[in-house]
Design a protein around this motif. Structure first.
Motif, PDB file in Angstrom:
ATOM      1  N   ASP A 134    -111.771  26.132  14.204  1.00  0.00           N
ATOM      2  CA  ASP A 134    -113.103  25.756  14.874  1.00  0.00           C
ATOM      3  C   ASP A 134    -112.745  25.878  16.463  1.00  0.00           C
ATOM      4  OD1 ASP A 134    -111.890  23.316  15.292  1.00  0.00           O
ATOM      5  OD2 ASP A 134    -113.234  22.531  13.706  1.00  0.00           O
ATOM      6  N   ASN A 135    -111.578  25.327  16.947  1.00  0.00           N
ATOM      7  CA  ASN A 135    -111.032  25.438  18.279  1.00  0.00           C
ATOM      8  C   ASN A 135    -111.921  24.199  18.875  1.00  0.00           C
ATOM      9  OD1 ASN A 135    -109.023  26.099  19.882  1.00  0.00           O
ATOM     10  ND2 ASN A 135    -110.263  27.681  20.970  1.00  0.00           N
ATOM     11  N   THR A 136    -112.393  23.150  18.315  1.00  0.00           N
ATOM     12  CA  THR A 136    -113.293  22.016  18.527  1.00  0.00           C
ATOM     13  C   THR A 136    -112.638  20.744  18.192  1.00  0.00           C
ATOM     14  OG1 THR A 136    -114.985  22.074  16.855  1.00  0.00           O
ATOM     15  CG2 THR A 136    -115.275  23.104  19.087  1.00  0.00           C
ATOM     16  N   CYS A 137    -111.804  20.882  17.004  1.00  0.00           N
ATOM     17  CA  CYS A 137    -111.440  19.401  16.212  1.00  0.00           C
ATOM     18  C   CYS A 137    -110.300  18.829  17.058  1.00  0.00           C
ATOM     19  CB  CYS A 137    -111.256  19.665  14.773  1.00  0.00           C
ATOM     20  SG  CYS A 137    -109.525  20.455  14.242  1.00  0.00           S
TER      21      CYS A 137
ATOM     22  N   CYS B   3    -107.119  20.969  16.998  1.00  0.00           N
ATOM     23  CA  CYS B   3    -107.307  22.228  17.630  1.00  0.00           C
ATOM     24  C   CYS B   3    -106.862  21.752  19.111  1.00  0.00           C
ATOM     25  CB  CYS B   3    -108.502  22.807  17.672  1.00  0.00           C
ATOM     26  SG  CYS B   3    -108.666  23.831  15.956  1.00  0.00           S
TER      27      CYS B   3
ATOM     28  N   CYS C 266    -106.097  23.089  11.938  1.00  0.00           N
ATOM     29  CA  CYS C 266    -107.593  22.886  12.139  1.00  0.00           C
ATOM     30  C   CYS C 266    -108.033  22.255  10.804  1.00  0.00           C
ATOM     31  CB  CYS C 266    -108.310  24.156  12.365  1.00  0.00           C
ATOM     32  SG  CYS C 266    -110.058  23.771  12.613  1.00  0.00           S
ATOM     33  N   GLN C 267    -108.898  21.076  10.995  1.00  0.00           N
ATOM     34  CA  GLN C 267    -109.502  20.256   9.990  1.00  0.00           C
ATOM     35  C   GLN C 267    -110.441  21.383   9.311  1.00  0.00           C
ATOM     36  OE1 GLN C 267    -111.522  17.192  12.376  1.00  0.00           O
ATOM     37  NE2 GLN C 267    -110.398  15.754  10.893  1.00  0.00           N
TER      38      GLN C 267
HETATM   39 ZN   LIG Z   1    -110.028  22.786  14.674  1.00  0.00          ZN
END
Ligand SMILES: [Zn+2]
Length: 244
Positions: free
Chosen positions: A89-92, A95, A103-104
């Motif tokens: 997701d590039n947001t967790c 990441c 990544c989660q």
């Molecule tokens: Zn992530």
């Protein structure tokens, strides 16, 4: 559509499969422009890793976005994109700390050896180019999907810094691009461990300063010799085995 599927050791079939569709709002479906075989495909192909079910092949890819799910914000149909083999997701938190492969919400991306591919978490996983590139750039762009990222990560994880002496184990695509990455990060001396003449040439072109052909204890002794008994400041393992 026709796609490659691994059934077992040395049993790869090219067969009809359903075209992928958007399954989650964060998905994209892309039309593949270029894909290839990865060194890690060879482990199950040779029977070293078990194949438990027929597995669609291919996780290195680039292509044109056909369709996106309703929650995809940054990726648009018609864009040329390059993707990673782990969707992230590039947001967790993982990441954010640079471990997108942990990544989660990670999902392995497979099935790129086909005309169409479903990519989960499209916003975090796909990187668009400013324009649709000419065909002769496709091999270079495809190399950024896995092998350049993997080689770069090896150098980054080994904390390569300007002035360092770096040893790179393995002269496949990841090893060669690990050399290129170490050079970009300012390594002073890069020792390529390679026995293939063609690859040695590329290694030197990409920034290697020395080539060591010996393996095992002899290889270690040779590197100690080259470094006045110090050894390498950083070592990039770019084969994926415990051998040395
Ligand atoms: Zn992530």
């Amino acid at each position: 559509m026709q796609a490659t599927v691994l059934y077992g050791p040395r049993d790869i079939r090219f067969e009809d499969r359903d075209a992928p569709t958007i399954m989650k709002p964060t998905d994209a479906v892309i039309r593949i422009a270029a894909t290839c075989v990865c060194g890690s495909d060879l482990w199950p192909y040779r029977g070293i890793n078990a194949v438990t079910a027929p597995t669609p092949m291919g996780h290195e890819y680039c292509g044109i976005v056909e369709e996106v799910g309703s929650a995809v914000k940054s990726i648009k149909p018609g864009q040329f994109v390059i993707g990673s083999f782990f969707a992230s997701d590039n947001t967790c938190p993982h990441c954010h700390h640079g471990y997108q492969t942990s990544c989660q919400h990670k999902e392995f991306v497979g099935g790129a050896q086909a005309p169409l591919l479903r990519v989960p978490l499209a916003d975090g996983t796909l990187v668009p180019t400013p324009d649709v590139p000419p065909d002769d750039m496709l091999p270079s762009l495809l190399a950024t999907s896995d092998v350049l990222g993997t080689g770069w990560f090896a150098a980054d994880a080994a904390k390569v810094k300007p002035g360092m002496t770096v040893a790179v184990v393995g002269d496949g695509a990841v090893g060669l691009l690990g050399i290129l990455s170490a050079k970009q990060m300012g390594a002073d001396r890069i020792i390529a461990i390679s026995r293939h003449e063609k690859r040695q040439k590329l290694a030197l072109e990409f920034g290697a300063s020395d080539v060591v052909t010996e393996r095992g204890d002899e290889g270690v002794a040779r590197i100690k010799d080259l470094t006045n008994g110090v050894g390498a400041d950083a070592v990039l393992e770019c084969v994926g085995t415990q051998d040395r």
